[in-house]
Design a protein around this motif. Structure first.
Motif, PDB file in Angstrom:
ATOM      1  N   ASN A   1       0.816  -1.213   0.000  1.00 51.84           N
ATOM      2  CA  ASN A   1       0.000   0.000   0.000  1.00 51.84           C
ATOM      3  C   ASN A   1       0.848   1.261   0.000  1.00 51.84           C
ATOM      4  N   THR A   2       1.994   1.224   0.669  1.00 54.21           N
ATOM      5  CA  THR A   2       2.883   2.388   0.655  1.00 54.21           C
ATOM      6  C   THR A   2       3.466   2.609  -0.731  1.00 54.21           C
ATOM      7  N   ILE A   3       3.824   1.548  -1.410  1.00 57.30           N
ATOM      8  CA  ILE A   3       4.352   1.676  -2.780  1.00 57.30           C
ATOM      9  C   ILE A   3       3.267   2.235  -3.711  1.00 57.30           C
ATOM     10  N   ILE A   4       2.044   1.714  -3.601  1.00 59.06           N
ATOM     11  CA  ILE A   4       0.952   2.223  -4.435  1.00 59.06           C
ATOM     12  C   ILE A   4       0.687   3.691  -4.126  1.00 59.06           C
ATOM     13  N   THR A   5       0.686   4.042  -2.832  1.00 58.65           N
ATOM     14  CA  THR A   5       0.483   5.431  -2.430  1.00 58.65           C
ATOM     15  C   THR A   5       1.559   6.327  -3.016  1.00 58.65           C
ATOM     16  N   SER A   6       2.794   5.869  -2.982  1.00 58.59           N
ATOM     17  CA  SER A   6       3.908   6.659  -3.515  1.00 58.59           C
ATOM     18  C   SER A   6       3.824   6.806  -5.029  1.00 58.59           C
ATOM     19  N   ILE A   7       3.404   5.761  -5.710  1.00 60.36           N
ATOM     20  CA  ILE A   7       3.253   5.830  -7.172  1.00 60.36           C
ATOM     21  C   ILE A   7       2.158   6.830  -7.533  1.00 60.36           C
ATOM     22  N   ILE A   8       1.050   6.786  -6.805  1.00 59.89           N
ATOM     23  CA  ILE A   8      -0.027   7.744  -7.064  1.00 59.89           C
ATOM     24  C   ILE A   8       0.462   9.164  -6.825  1.00 59.89           C
ATOM     25  N   LEU A   9       1.245   9.348  -5.768  1.00 59.03           N
ATOM     26  CA  LEU A   9       1.801  10.667  -5.495  1.00 59.03           C
ATOM     27  C   LEU A   9       2.757  11.097  -6.606  1.00 59.03           C
ATOM     28  N   GLY A  10       3.532  10.149  -7.143  1.00 54.11           N
ATOM     29  CA  GLY A  10       4.418  10.459  -8.266  1.00 54.11           C
ATOM     30  C   GLY A  10       3.644  10.862  -9.509  1.00 54.11           C
ATOM     31  N   ILE A  11       2.552  10.177  -9.782  1.00 49.98           N
ATOM     32  CA  ILE A  11       1.696  10.537 -10.922  1.00 49.98           C
ATOM     33  C   ILE A  11       1.092  11.920 -10.700  1.00 49.98           C
ATOM     34  N   TYR A  12       0.665  12.166  -9.473  1.00 53.00           N
ATOM     35  CA  TYR A  12       0.086  13.472  -9.149  1.00 53.00           C
ATOM     36  C   TYR A  12       1.127  14.583  -9.293  1.00 53.00           C
ATOM     37  N   ALA A  13       2.366  14.297  -8.940  1.00 55.08           N
ATOM     38  CA  ALA A  13       3.443  15.281  -9.115  1.00 55.08           C
ATOM     39  C   ALA A  13       3.667  15.582 -10.596  1.00 55.08           C
ATOM     40  N   PHE A  14       3.442  14.589 -11.423  1.00 54.83           N
ATOM     41  CA  PHE A  14       3.565  14.748 -12.870  1.00 54.83           C
ATOM     42  C   PHE A  14       2.400  15.567 -13.427  1.00 54.83           C
ATOM     43  N   ALA A  15       1.263  15.568 -12.695  1.00 55.55           N
ATOM     44  CA  ALA A  15       0.060  16.262 -13.172  1.00 55.55           C
ATOM     45  C   ALA A  15      -0.069  17.683 -12.631  1.00 55.55           C
ATOM     46  N   TRP A  16       0.438  17.943 -11.402  1.00 56.17           N
ATOM     47  CA  TRP A  16       0.205  19.247 -10.791  1.00 56.17           C
ATOM     48  C   TRP A  16       1.386  19.621  -9.914  1.00 56.17           C
ATOM     49  N   SER A  17       1.773  20.877  -9.967  1.00 53.39           N
ATOM     50  CA  SER A  17       2.943  21.323  -9.209  1.00 53.39           C
ATOM     51  C   SER A  17       2.670  21.451  -7.714  1.00 53.39           C
ATOM     52  N   GLY A  18       1.436  21.420  -7.287  1.00 52.90           N
ATOM     53  CA  GLY A  18       1.100  21.524  -5.871  1.00 52.90           C
ATOM     54  C   GLY A  18       0.968  20.174  -5.178  1.00 52.90           C
ATOM     55  N   TRP A  19       1.554  19.133  -5.750  1.00 54.53           N
ATOM     56  CA  TRP A  19       1.452  17.781  -5.206  1.00 54.53           C
ATOM     57  C   TRP A  19       1.981  17.672  -3.785  1.00 54.53           C
ATOM     58  N   TRP A  20       2.920  18.505  -3.420  1.00 60.48           N
ATOM     59  CA  TRP A  20       3.595  18.380  -2.127  1.00 60.48           C
ATOM     60  C   TRP A  20       2.663  18.688  -0.962  1.00 60.48           C
ATOM     61  N   PHE A  21       1.491  19.301  -1.224  1.00 61.07           N
ATOM     62  CA  PHE A  21       0.507  19.489  -0.155  1.00 61.07           C
ATOM     63  C   PHE A  21       0.102  18.144   0.449  1.00 61.07           C
ATOM     64  N   LEU A  22      -0.042  17.138  -0.415  1.00 63.51           N
ATOM     65  CA  LEU A  22      -0.440  15.821   0.080  1.00 63.51           C
ATOM     66  C   LEU A  22       0.607  15.225   1.005  1.00 63.51           C
ATOM     67  N   ILE A  23       1.877  15.429   0.692  1.00 61.73           N
ATOM     68  CA  ILE A  23       2.945  14.920   1.561  1.00 61.73           C
ATOM     69  C   ILE A  23       2.859  15.572   2.932  1.00 61.73           C
ATOM     70  N   HIS A  24       2.711  16.882   2.963  1.00 59.26           N
ATOM     71  CA  HIS A  24       2.654  17.578   4.241  1.00 59.26           C
ATOM     72  C   HIS A  24       1.446  17.146   5.057  1.00 59.26           C
ATOM     73  N   ILE A  25       0.297  17.043   4.414  1.00 62.48           N
ATOM     74  CA  ILE A  25      -0.916  16.644   5.128  1.00 62.48           C
ATOM     75  C   ILE A  25      -0.811  15.205   5.622  1.00 62.48           C
ATOM     76  N   SER A  26      -0.328  14.299   4.764  1.00 62.52           N
ATOM     77  CA  SER A  26      -0.244  12.893   5.172  1.00 62.52           C
ATOM     78  C   SER A  26       0.804  12.679   6.255  1.00 62.52           C
ATOM     79  N   LEU A  27       1.945  13.334   6.139  1.00 62.69           N
ATOM     80  CA  LEU A  27       2.949  13.197   7.198  1.00 62.69           C
ATOM     81  C   LEU A  27       2.444  13.806   8.504  1.00 62.69           C
ATOM     82  N   GLY A  28       1.717  14.899   8.419  1.00 58.75           N
ATOM     83  CA  GLY A  28       1.113  15.470   9.621  1.00 58.75           C
ATOM     84  C   GLY A  28       0.126  14.504  10.257  1.00 58.75           C
ATOM     85  N   ALA A  29      -0.673  13.824   9.436  1.00 56.57           N
ATOM     86  CA  ALA A  29      -1.633  12.849   9.951  1.00 56.57           C
ATOM     87  C   ALA A  29      -0.919  11.676  10.611  1.00 56.57           C
ATOM     88  N   VAL A  30       0.150  11.200   9.990  1.00 61.12           N
ATOM     89  CA  VAL A  30       0.903  10.081  10.562  1.00 61.12           C
ATOM     90  C   VAL A  30       1.552  10.501  11.879  1.00 61.12           C
TER      91      VAL A  30
END
Length: 186
Positions: free
Chosen positions: A115-144
């Motif tokens: 699941n972590t690999i799939i999550t990371s791949i989706i995040l990589g695809i999202y980074a390819f689609a939008w420059s604001g992808w890093w919001f998800l990293i901050h929110i998810s790391l904050g949640a963890v």
């Protein structure tokens, strides 16, 4: 000249057109591109159904998906014929959230890895689609980190073995998410 920016959207539309030509060989590019927001909103609705189902059950998933599909802002940003990138900003974060929740709820190490690999791949695809992808990293790391603090508090309060195991699991998830995501995105 200047360097061309590589983005996901032209590739997505091109491959959608190739797939559409299998069913209708005479379909123009503009018509096949018009189906893009519908397809990605459908992915988003299905994903949010499974998010709601994992939290509250099938009825909760149905209600969540119904309310999401009736959301005015999402509906107007992703209507038929509007082949804009707003559909990525709806469907990809929902996919990320779904697999992120699955990662947090996983007990077995193999499922955590998968699941972590799939999550990371989706995040990589999202980074390819939008420059604001890093919001998800901050929110998810904050949640963890908040989950980690909550479990540490429970462990200190109750000193039970299950909380210790959960702390170890959350620590593994934090490490995996940071390592895999930084590898995928660099």
């Amino acid at each position: 000249g200047s360097n061309a920016v590589i983005e996901l959207h032209p590739y997505t539309l091109a491959y959608m057109h190739k797939i559409a030509k299998l069913f209708s060989p005479s379909i123009p590019l503009m018509q096949s591109a018009a189906y893009f927001p519908i397809l990605f909103m459908l992915i988003g609705i299905i994903t949010i159904f499974f998010i709601g189902k994992s939290i509250t059950g099938e009825l909760g998933g149905f209600i969540t998906a119904t309310l999401f599909s009736l959301n005015y802002l999402a509906f107007t940003k992703t209507s038929w014929g509007m082949s804009d990138t707003d559909a990525y900003n709806i469907s990809l974060p929902l996919l990320f959230l779904f697999f992120f929740i699955k990662t947090l709820n996983s007990k077995e190490t193999k499922k955590i890895w998968a699941n972590t690999i799939i999550t990371s791949i989706i995040l990589g695809i999202y980074a390819f689609a939008w420059s604001g992808w890093w919001f998800l990293i901050h929110i998810s790391l904050g949640a963890v980190i908040l989950c980690f603090i909550n479990l540490a508090r429970q462990r200190y309060k109750n000193s039970n073995k299950e909380a210790v195991n959960d702390l170890k699991r959350i620590t593994k998830i934090i490490a995996l998410l940071i390592i895999i995501t930084s590898t995928v995105l660099t």
